[in-house]
Design an enzyme around this catalytic site. Structure first.
Site, short mmCIF file in Angstrom:
data_model
loop_
_atom_site.label_atom_id
_atom_site.label_comp_id
_atom_site.label_asym_id
_atom_site.label_seq_id
_atom_site.Cartn_x
_atom_site.Cartn_y
_atom_site.Cartn_z
N ASP A 229 53.47 5.58 28.60
CA ASP A 229 53.88 6.25 27.36
C ASP A 229 52.68 6.82 26.62
O ASP A 229 51.52 6.51 26.91
CB ASP A 229 54.62 5.26 26.46
CG ASP A 229 55.97 4.85 27.02
OD1 ASP A 229 56.57 5.66 27.77
OD2 ASP A 229 56.43 3.73 26.73
N TYR B 273 48.90 -5.25 33.89
CA TYR B 273 48.79 -4.68 32.54
C TYR B 273 47.99 -5.61 31.64
O TYR B 273 47.99 -6.83 31.82
CB TYR B 273 50.18 -4.47 31.92
CG TYR B 273 50.84 -3.17 32.33
CD1 TYR B 273 50.60 -1.99 31.64
CD2 TYR B 273 51.73 -3.13 33.40
CE1 TYR B 273 51.22 -0.80 32.00
CE2 TYR B 273 52.36 -1.95 33.78
CZ TYR B 273 52.09 -0.79 33.07
OH TYR B 273 52.71 0.38 33.44
#
Length: 426
Positions: free
Chosen positions: A160, A219
């Site tokens: 994003d 992540y």
């Protein structure tokens, strides 16, 4: 309730922590009222150095990372690259060349990965510069359709707006035989110097797919901690720190999706001013060790994370598509390293590291925000697992700010704990 007053929906929690749990608005304000620019600058330095994944280890200098990720062989390329058949032996449709490209880019510079009209996206820039290597036949077809001559980039996972990537993986193919790996690397590095880098380019087999071939994704989330004991929540609703230009209401109004029937069954709608005065019961801080305890309950399990996803298609909101296997889930406190500041003045941060076979959209950010909320509320260690049985996504917190999130690595070999940055008790 006054006429015209704004109405908010809240999930009807029934556990013992229901009065001490932050609302959506409170969670949003707590996470956004932080010195995020320091994290943005830290990620920018990692990308600019061209050795981000290795530099990230400086956050935990006491850990032994001798078997960690490296730039030279960043994503388990050996098995894939050695299986590549030489170009001269290919015939028919197998004659095309496929390249694996490992990218690093700074999230604050781009409007996310996916190409969108009028936006400054990573995919848009990469495909524009890959257009130099498109074969003649495809270039002619694109021109006949009045379309720009661009190459196609298939990615391991879209990020994003605001999310940084240190070792994102994409693939590009062409029927031209004169394309060299170094040519692709140099061309991409010309695009946005210091903000977008091609770390590694290799010719691979045609069967390689950066998404489907990946076995795990890693992540990392960095949350800046405030120096005032985390006491940024006031017991008075009117004293909450607010964002400007209506950004806060914009974010809050784009809440967890769900049809009206689901909302009526699982949520209550109230005006914030009409709520009981329970602010004094809510903690104004959270324990990083408690967040770590909440997250470790997820390790080694295949679970449905649909309550922690946002903006997913209906077909990917139920059943197996929502299930993920979490290899690693840890949190630890440290300081952002700096070559110009004394240790006492360094920014304190909480780091969250998650490794899974796949992640749903916005899953990491929702998981981090919810873990913080539950830690502050004093919930049980299995609170995150219990929330997976909720009937509405309003049961979980709104996504944490994207500025703290970073895609560290995509793995194409079997996962090993040695790849992780946060290991053992801290």
């Amino acid at each position: 309730m006054e006429k015209g007053a704004k109405v908010y929906f809240h999930y009807n929690h029934t556990d013992a922590c229901r009065l001490s749990r932050w609302t959506t608005r409170e969670s949003f304000q707590y996470l956004y009222a932080r010195p995020w620019q320091k994290v943005v600058d830290f990620y920018a330095d990692l990308v600019g150095s061209g050795n981000g994944a290795s530099t990230l280890r400086r956050l935990f200098p006491s850990e032994d990372h001798s078997a960690g990720v490296t730039v030279e062989m960043p994503c388990g390329c050996e098995e894939i690259e050695t299986s590549t058949e030489p170009s001269k032996h290919r015939t028919g449709r197998w004659k095309r060349l496929t390249f694996k490209i490992v990218l690093s880019y700074h999230g604050g510079t781009f409007d996310g990965w996916q190409k969108q009209p009028g936006l400054h996206t990573v995919q848009g820039i990469v495909e524009h510069f890959l257009g130099r290597f498109v074969d003649g036949k495809k270039a002619k077809q694109l021109k006949e359709k009045s379309m720009p001559v661009e190459g196609g980039a298939i990615v391991a996972g879209r990020t994003d707006k605001g999310v940084t990537a240190l070792q994102q993986v994409c693939a590009f193919y062409t029927w031209r035989k004169d394309v060299k790996c170094e040519d692709i690397k140099d061309t991409i590095n010309e695009a946005v110097p210091g903000k977008l880098r091609a770390l590694h380019v290799a010719e691979v087999g045609r069967v390689f797919h950066p998404n489907f071939a990946a076995k795990w994704r890693q992540y990392f989330y960095i949350l800046p901690l405030n120096d005032n004991g985390e006491s940024i929540i006031s017991s008075s609703e009117s004293d909450w720190t607010r964002t400007s230009d209506g950004e806060e209401d914009d974010h809050i109004n784009r809440l967890q999706e769900g049809d009206e029937k689901e909302q009526q069954q699982t949520s209550s709608h109230v005006n914030e001013d009409d709520r009981p005065d329970i602010g004094g019961l809510k903690r104004r801080s959270f324990s990083v060790s408690k967040v770590d305890q909440l997250l470790t309950q997820l390790e080694g399990k295949t679970l449905s994370y649909k309550m922690f996803a946002r903006d997913t298609k209906a077909s990917r909101s139920v059943g197996p598509p929502t299930e993920c296997f979490m290899f690693h889930a840890r949190a630890a406190e440290t300081k952002l390293p700096s070559d110009t500041e004394d240790y006492a003045n360094l920014q304190s941060v909480m780091c969250v590291e998650l490794v899974a076979n796949r992640f749903l959209r916005k899953m990491v950010r929702v998981l981090v925000a919810t873990a913080i909320r539950e830690a502050a509320a004093g919930a049980d260690d299995d609170a995150l697992i219990k929330l997976m049985d909720a009937t509405c996504r309003r049961a979980t917190a709104p996504p944490a700010p994207p500025e703290g999130l970073c895609l560290v690595n995509v793995g194409y070999e079997e996962f090993k704990q040695e790849f992780c940055l946060i290991r053992g008790a801290w």
